[in-house]
Write an enzyme that holds these catalytic residues in place. Structure first.
Site, PDB file in Angstrom:
ATOM      1  N   ARG A 103     -13.291 -34.453   4.935  1.00 41.19           N
ATOM      2  CA  ARG A 103     -12.657 -33.732   6.050  1.00 41.19           C
ATOM      3  C   ARG A 103     -11.418 -34.538   6.416  1.00 41.19           C
ATOM      4  O   ARG A 103     -11.543 -35.679   6.883  1.00 41.19           O
ATOM      5  CB  ARG A 103     -13.619 -33.627   7.233  1.00 41.19           C
ATOM      6  CG  ARG A 103     -12.942 -33.175   8.509  1.00 41.19           C
ATOM      7  CD  ARG A 103     -13.908 -32.835   9.614  1.00 41.19           C
ATOM      8  NE  ARG A 103     -14.559 -31.559   9.350  1.00 41.19           N
ATOM      9  CZ  ARG A 103     -15.248 -30.868  10.250  1.00 41.19           C
ATOM     10  NH1 ARG A 103     -15.385 -31.327  11.480  1.00 41.19           N
ATOM     11  NH2 ARG A 103     -15.810 -29.713   9.938  1.00 41.19           N
ATOM     12  N   HIS A 130     -10.763 -24.150   5.979  1.00 46.67           N
ATOM     13  CA  HIS A 130     -12.171 -24.525   6.205  1.00 46.67           C
ATOM     14  C   HIS A 130     -13.057 -23.593   5.370  1.00 46.67           C
ATOM     15  O   HIS A 130     -13.752 -22.730   5.894  1.00 46.67           O
ATOM     16  CB  HIS A 130     -12.487 -24.405   7.702  1.00 46.67           C
ATOM     17  CG  HIS A 130     -13.718 -25.136   8.139  1.00 46.67           C
ATOM     18  ND1 HIS A 130     -14.502 -25.882   7.273  1.00 46.67           N
ATOM     19  CD2 HIS A 130     -14.313 -25.239   9.365  1.00 46.67           C
ATOM     20  CE1 HIS A 130     -15.510 -26.409   7.962  1.00 46.67           C
ATOM     21  NE2 HIS A 130     -15.423 -26.033   9.215  1.00 46.67           N
ATOM     22  N   GLN A 133     -16.943 -23.121   5.918  1.00 52.88           N
ATOM     23  CA  GLN A 133     -17.225 -22.315   7.118  1.00 52.88           C
ATOM     24  C   GLN A 133     -17.109 -20.827   6.786  1.00 52.88           C
ATOM     25  O   GLN A 133     -18.008 -20.047   7.099  1.00 52.88           O
ATOM     26  CB  GLN A 133     -16.225 -22.691   8.217  1.00 52.88           C
ATOM     27  CG  GLN A 133     -16.428 -21.917   9.501  1.00 52.88           C
ATOM     28  CD  GLN A 133     -17.724 -22.303  10.190  1.00 52.88           C
ATOM     29  OE1 GLN A 133     -17.974 -23.467  10.437  1.00 52.88           O
ATOM     30  NE2 GLN A 133     -18.573 -21.324  10.479  1.00 52.88           N
ATOM     31  N   ASP A 222     -12.254 -18.934  17.633  1.00 54.57           N
ATOM     32  CA  ASP A 222     -12.333 -20.384  17.397  1.00 54.57           C
ATOM     33  C   ASP A 222     -11.544 -21.054  18.526  1.00 54.57           C
ATOM     34  O   ASP A 222     -10.788 -20.379  19.250  1.00 54.57           O
ATOM     35  CB  ASP A 222     -11.727 -20.708  16.012  1.00 54.57           C
ATOM     36  CG  ASP A 222     -11.759 -22.199  15.677  1.00 54.57           C
ATOM     37  OD1 ASP A 222     -12.566 -22.949  16.284  1.00 54.57           O
ATOM     38  OD2 ASP A 222     -10.963 -22.636  14.799  1.00 54.57           O
ATOM     39  N   CYS A 262     -17.137 -20.363  14.968  1.00 52.26           N
ATOM     40  CA  CYS A 262     -17.547 -21.424  14.043  1.00 52.26           C
ATOM     41  C   CYS A 262     -18.158 -22.610  14.787  1.00 52.26           C
ATOM     42  O   CYS A 262     -18.848 -23.417  14.179  1.00 52.26           O
ATOM     43  CB  CYS A 262     -16.346 -21.871  13.213  1.00 52.26           C
ATOM     44  SG  CYS A 262     -14.990 -22.484  14.222  1.00 52.26           S
ATOM     45  N   ARG A 290     -24.455 -22.674   7.467  1.00 59.01           N
ATOM     46  CA  ARG A 290     -23.692 -23.765   6.856  1.00 59.01           C
ATOM     47  C   ARG A 290     -24.597 -24.524   5.884  1.00 59.01           C
ATOM     48  O   ARG A 290     -24.212 -24.867   4.776  1.00 59.01           O
ATOM     49  CB  ARG A 290     -23.145 -24.719   7.935  1.00 59.01           C
ATOM     50  CG  ARG A 290     -22.086 -24.127   8.854  1.00 59.01           C
ATOM     51  CD  ARG A 290     -20.799 -23.821   8.118  1.00 59.01           C
ATOM     52  NE  ARG A 290     -20.273 -24.979   7.436  1.00 59.01           N
ATOM     53  CZ  ARG A 290     -19.538 -25.954   8.004  1.00 59.01           C
ATOM     54  NH1 ARG A 290     -19.203 -25.857   9.274  1.00 59.01           N
ATOM     55  NH2 ARG A 290     -19.097 -26.978   7.304  1.00 59.01           N
TER      56      ARG A 290
END
Ligand code: CP
Ligand code: NVA
Length: 303
Positions: A103, A130, A133, A222, A262, A290
């Site tokens: 990340r 992402h 996700q 988000d 998310c 996830r």
């Protein structure tokens, strides 16, 4: 498929295969079974930013598949690309582990890791995208809507990394994404163009949240302030004030529309507590997926 860096780099068949493996493994683990396909294999997990879901779900996924995971934060190794070049890190880690997950702030860091690593590299969020996700989101949509093809997602908020990966997922998998953002915070034109080259009219941008949610199967939002944008918090909160997912906005969507986020959610900003806790909210199924998607991804790339 050697790495998992962006949905835009995967074929529709590869994405569908990952979804199928996710569903198979989810069923197996829910039934109390296990698939130790990664026995004695180690994944290294490099994080330049905080994480709850990604860090824990990847670590649990590795354990479930019989392997191990090592969590590394920048201070443990003197920073990514600071104590030594990213290309050296990639080659050294490839001698020790069977997979690298990272990340990072800059997307170019993950690209460079993949260029020099001889083991699979997984994008666990960059400023640009992402993908893990978005694929867990597609799995959740399939489960709740009973289909993927033809689903309309209204994404209300910042045209950010999460919106971009959703856009590519929609283009590759036959869904439609309408992004509603304030002026200046839209999804970039190049992303929209790339998505629409894959599938015409799969991604649209508007500045009208009410128009976006009309006829939507999914309302998605988000944070207005992504990791790394903390200095812009006050300005962003003012600029996004008319883009909150609240009961009033949800009224313009079909009564069956599901609510996704998310997470982490900043209640009172991009979404209200009322909508987060409403019966149509599927955010915790989304968070759970996830784990199921990433088990499938790790199995596919590392076994
Ligand atoms: N959604 C998500 O990636 O959460 P974390 O930042 O907690 O990993
Ligand atoms: N857009 C958010 C997603 C967090 C999971 C961020 O990048 O901070």
């Amino acid at each position: 498929m050697k790495h998992f860096l962006s949905i835009s780099k995967c074929s529709t068949d590869q994405l569908n295969e990952l979804l199928e493996i996710s569903t198979q493994l989810k069923g197996l683990y829910k039934a109390g079974g296990n698939d130790p396909c990664l026995a004695n294999k180690t994944l290294v997990m490099l994080f330049e930013k905080p994480s709850l879901r990604t860090r824990i779900s990847f670590q649990v996924a590795m354990t479930d598949l019989g392997g191990n995971a090592i969590y590394i934060k920048p201070e443990d190794i003197g920073g990514i690309g600071k104590r030594e070049p990213v290309k050296d890190m990639a080659r050294v880690m490839s001698r020790y582990v069977k997979g690298i997950m990272a990340r990072t702030f800059e997307h170019s860091t993950i690209i460079e890791l993949a260029e020099y690593a001889t083991v699979p590299v997984i994008n666990a969020l960059t400023d640009w995208s992402h993908p893990c996700q978005a694929m867990a989101d597609v799995l959740t949509i399939a489960e709740h809507c009973g289909r993927i093809e033809g689903v309309k997602i209204a994404y209300v908020g910042d045209g950010n990394n999460v919106a971009r990966s959703l856009g590519f997922a929609c283009a590759k998998l036959g869904m439609k994404l309408v992004v509603a953002s304030p002026a200046g915070y839209e999804l970039d034109a190049k992303t929209i163009e790339r998505a629409n080259e894959v599938s015409a009219e799969s991604v649209e941008q508007t500045n009208d949240p009410v128009a976006a949610v009309c006829g939507a199967d999914i309302i998605y939002t988000d944070t207005w302030v992504s990791m790394g944008q903390e200095d812009e918090k006050q300005k962003r909160r003012q600029d996004f004030a008319d883009f909150q997912v609240n009961a009033e906005l949800v009224k313009s969507a079909p009564a069956s529309a599901k609510i996704m986020h998310c997470l982490p959610a900043y209640r009172g900003f991009e979404i209200t507590d009322e909508v987060t806790e409403s019966p149509n909210s599927i955010m915790f199924d989304q968070a759970e997926n996830r784990l199921h998607f990433q088990r499938a991804l790790l199995k596919k790339l590392m076994s």
